[in-house]
Design a protein around this motif. Structure first.
Motif, mmCIF file in Angstrom:
data_model
loop_
_atom_site.group_PDB
_atom_site.id
_atom_site.type_symbol
_atom_site.label_atom_id
_atom_site.label_comp_id
_atom_site.label_asym_id
_atom_site.label_seq_id
_atom_site.Cartn_x
_atom_site.Cartn_y
_atom_site.Cartn_z
ATOM 1 N N PRO A 244 0.815 -1.227 0.000
ATOM 2 C CA PRO A 244 0.000 0.000 0.000
ATOM 3 C C PRO A 244 0.842 1.268 0.000
ATOM 4 N N GLN A 305 -10.522 1.683 3.893
ATOM 5 C CA GLN A 305 -9.599 2.706 3.396
ATOM 6 C C GLN A 305 -10.356 3.777 2.605
ATOM 7 N N ARG A 310 -5.257 3.224 -2.565
ATOM 8 C CA ARG A 310 -4.991 2.203 -1.548
ATOM 9 C C ARG A 310 -6.082 1.141 -1.527
#
Length: 644
Positions: A244, A305, A310
């Motif tokens: 990420p 998220q 991401r």
């Protein structure tokens, strides 16, 4: 043709990197894009010859290492597995190169960026065309270097530099396992050539090897060490924390790393070494468990998220988990099928996200988006196509490959296979949910962006949209076109490039599972999409209520299961403390204190003592001369009476 497919990106890199100032940004873009388009065209021609025409070949280029009886040639192994990988890598990379012309149009270092993209592609091609483990390791490390350069391309950002270092360091952990695996393979089989290793596996399946004082199965040891390397590159649970953070690089980098290249290297490695893994049930069970757990854990994190890139990055990690548990149940063709389809729809999603970010003046937080689908309708439709493929909705590519993996896992009949199936269904439900969470938060509802940002929202230029149409075509058609090739006819389609023992052929068994097993992934996908609409479109505020009700779980998922914090406390802080001890005590106090610093201090003290006698008074000098004379006489007397 093989040489163009492999070395055209290298030529583009050398010209753009060495002569970028002379040919200018447009010249560098033209050279690198042309090189990749040529490589992609040649790869498609090779696919026709090698895969469809059943004509694998190995091309020796030059002697590389010759030490005693150890000889390694530099060669291009172009079999069915390689041809598929070359097509995927070069087509996706060509799309990313062309897309970058528009996306990076305002960057000051366009030539350097384009050269790094081509270098990355060449390193990946070296990896997949390797004829031996040593050449594969060369490409493996080249990919690691190029990813470091690309993730940290915007080196004026501390976060980008930190992400590049993190990716490099975490991958070194996996690479250490890979290096040990190569050494163990050489010790056991006496060669690093793939054909030489594969020819001996059956005879050495029961052999043991002393590793760290324990006698372990030799084939299992090699497989597990190689799998450690695969975990690093393919971001499997434990060595996934770099993935990420790699979003700090430009969006084209995210697409290239997370779609068809770096993260799929581990899947390719295990597939290439399938003749070894077939003789180690223990190694395959571990691969299956790690993959299934990775798919589930990554999906839980993706639910929470807010950075658009991401969310897609965690979906990549989850889909890689699918590929690995397919490998763990001997469904190598299903894993490669999903690798291919995933490359198209995931690159489409990343580049589509880049189009959104471009339209939103660099904004990546989905909480500051919304209500823009009418302003960028082409990007909106293309993101729908990518999300439908990712969620496994019928007639899109992901539907065919993901379902084949889940059916093969269930058909294996083993406990670990059933565990993988359960984790896969749960991950499919969550994947569909967070995919439509992304769609709804980004494109629908009332806008949450600043008025200045909304006023400047615009569709991306044609040079950015053209690659998206190419990838969307793959996301729609790749599954239906190649379903039977990777499924029912996989033995003929992939030839000798993959090895599956008859009793382990779960891909063939997958066609005979119960109907509910075949329907479960689709039901999970539809439920996930429906729940996302309820939570984020029809019942605004429901998401906040869910977070309050499940606060501990949300905290765990939002903080990525605290892997970064645990690693920081256990490894990073420990390394800092050990380093401080070695620096303060070992280096400064002992080595420097007793070495150069100690000698220097003693000399200085002695010199200071002698300097006191340099007073200018005669009686001081006479006194020193007297002491010196007495000392000299004493020494002579001692030598006469006691000397030998």
């Amino acid at each position: 043709m093989e040489l163009i497919a492999v070395f055209a990106p290298l030529a583009g890199f050398l010209i753009a990197f060495l002569f970028g100032k002379q040919i200018g940004d447009k010249g560098a873009q033209f050279v690198t894009c042309t090189g990749l388009v040529m490589a992609a065209a040649c790869s498609c021609a090779l696919f026709y010859q090698v895969v469809l025409g059943h004509d694998p070949r190995t091309i020796a280029l030059a002697p590389w290492i010759a030490v005693g009886t150890f000889n390694v040639q530099w060669a291009l192994r172009v079999d069915q597995l390689t041809a598929i990988m070359m097509c995927v890598i070069n087509i996706v990379s060509a799309c990313v190169h062309i897309y970058s012309v528009g996306y990076m149009s305002h960057d000051a270092n366009k030539a350097r960026f384009m050269s790094y993209l081509s270098l990355f592609t060449f390193a990946m091609l070296m990896l997949v065309t390797a004829d031996n483990l040593l050449q594969l390791f060369f490409g493996w490390e080249g990919v690691g270097l190029a990813s470091y350069l690309l993730i940290g391309f915007w080196n004026y950002k501390p976060s980008a530099n930190a992400a590049a270092v993190k990716a490099f360091v975490v991958n070194r952990v996996g690479d250490f396992g890979l290096a040990l695996g190569i050494m163990a393979a050489f010790m056991i089989f006496g060669t690093v050539q793939f054909d030489g290793i594969f020819a001996q596996v059956a005879d050495k399946a029961a052999d043991t090897f002393n590793f760290l004082g324990y006698d372990v199965n030799a084939v299992t040891l090699v497989c597990l060490l190689l799998f450690v390397g695969a975990c690093g590159k393919s971001a499997q649970l434990g060595l996934h924390t770099w993935l990420p953070d790699a979003m700090e690089g430009p969006t084209p980098v995210s697409a290239l790393i997370h779609a068809a290249t770096m993260v799929t290297a581990g899947v390719f490695l295990v597939s290439r070494m399938s003749p070894l893994f077939e003789y180690s049930a223990d190694a395959r069970a571990i691969v299956c468990f790690v993959g299934a757990t990775t798919a589930f854990v990554a999906a839980t994190i993706g639910l929470t998220q807010f950075d658009i890139k991401r969310v897609i990055a965690y979906s990549t990690m989850s889909q890689l988990g699918y590929m690995f548990f397919a490998l763990g149940v001997s469904a190598y063709s299903a894993a490669m099928f999903h690798l291919m389809t995933h490359a198209f729809f995931k690159a489409l999603l990343f580049l589509g996200a880049g189009s959104v970010i471009h339209a939103m003046s660099g904004e990546q937080d989905m909480r500051k988006m919304g209500g823009i689908w009418k302003l960028i309708p082409t990007t909106y439709v293309l993101m729908w196509i990518g999300s439908l493929a990712l969620a496994g909705i019928p007639f899109f590519a992901g539907y065919y490959s993901k379902d084949l993996i889940l059916e093969a896992a269930f058909a294996s009949g083993s406990g670990i296979g059933r565990y993988a199936f359960a984790m896969g269904i749960a991950a499919a439900l969550m994947t569909a949910f967070y995919s439509w969470r992304l769609i709804i938060m980004t494109f629908h509802g009332n806008t949450r962006a600043d008025k200045e940002v909304i006023d400047h929202v615009h569709e991306s230029p044609f040079v950015m949209l053209l690659p998206l149409f190419v990838l969307a075509t793959g996301a729609v058609l790749a599954g239906a076109v190649f379903m039977h090739s990777f499924g029912t006819d996989h033995a003929e389609f992939l030839g000798e490039s993959l090895k599956v023992l008859p009793e382990n052929d779960t891909v063939l068994k997958a066609h005979h599972v119960e109907e509910w097993v075949k329907l479960a992934p689709l039901v999970a996908g539809i439920l996930g999409i429906g729940f996302a609409y309820i939570v984020y479109m029809f019942r605004i505020g429901m998401a906040a209520s869910i977070v309050r009700c499940f606060k501990p779980l949300h905290t765990l998922f939002y903080n990525k299961w605290f892997f970064d914090e645990i690693y920081h406390a256990v490894f990073v802080q420990t390394a800092y403390k050990l380093g401080r001890i070695f620096f303060k005590v070992g280096d400064k106090a002992i080595i420097d204190g007793l070495g150069p610093d100690g000698i220097s201090a003693t000399s200085k003290s002695f010199g200071g003592l002698l300097s006191r006698f340099q007073s200018g008074y005669m009686f001081h000098y006479a006194f020193v001369m007297m002491i010196g004379l007495i000392g000299l006489v004493s020494w002579f007397v001692y030598r006469l009476n006691f000397g030998s």
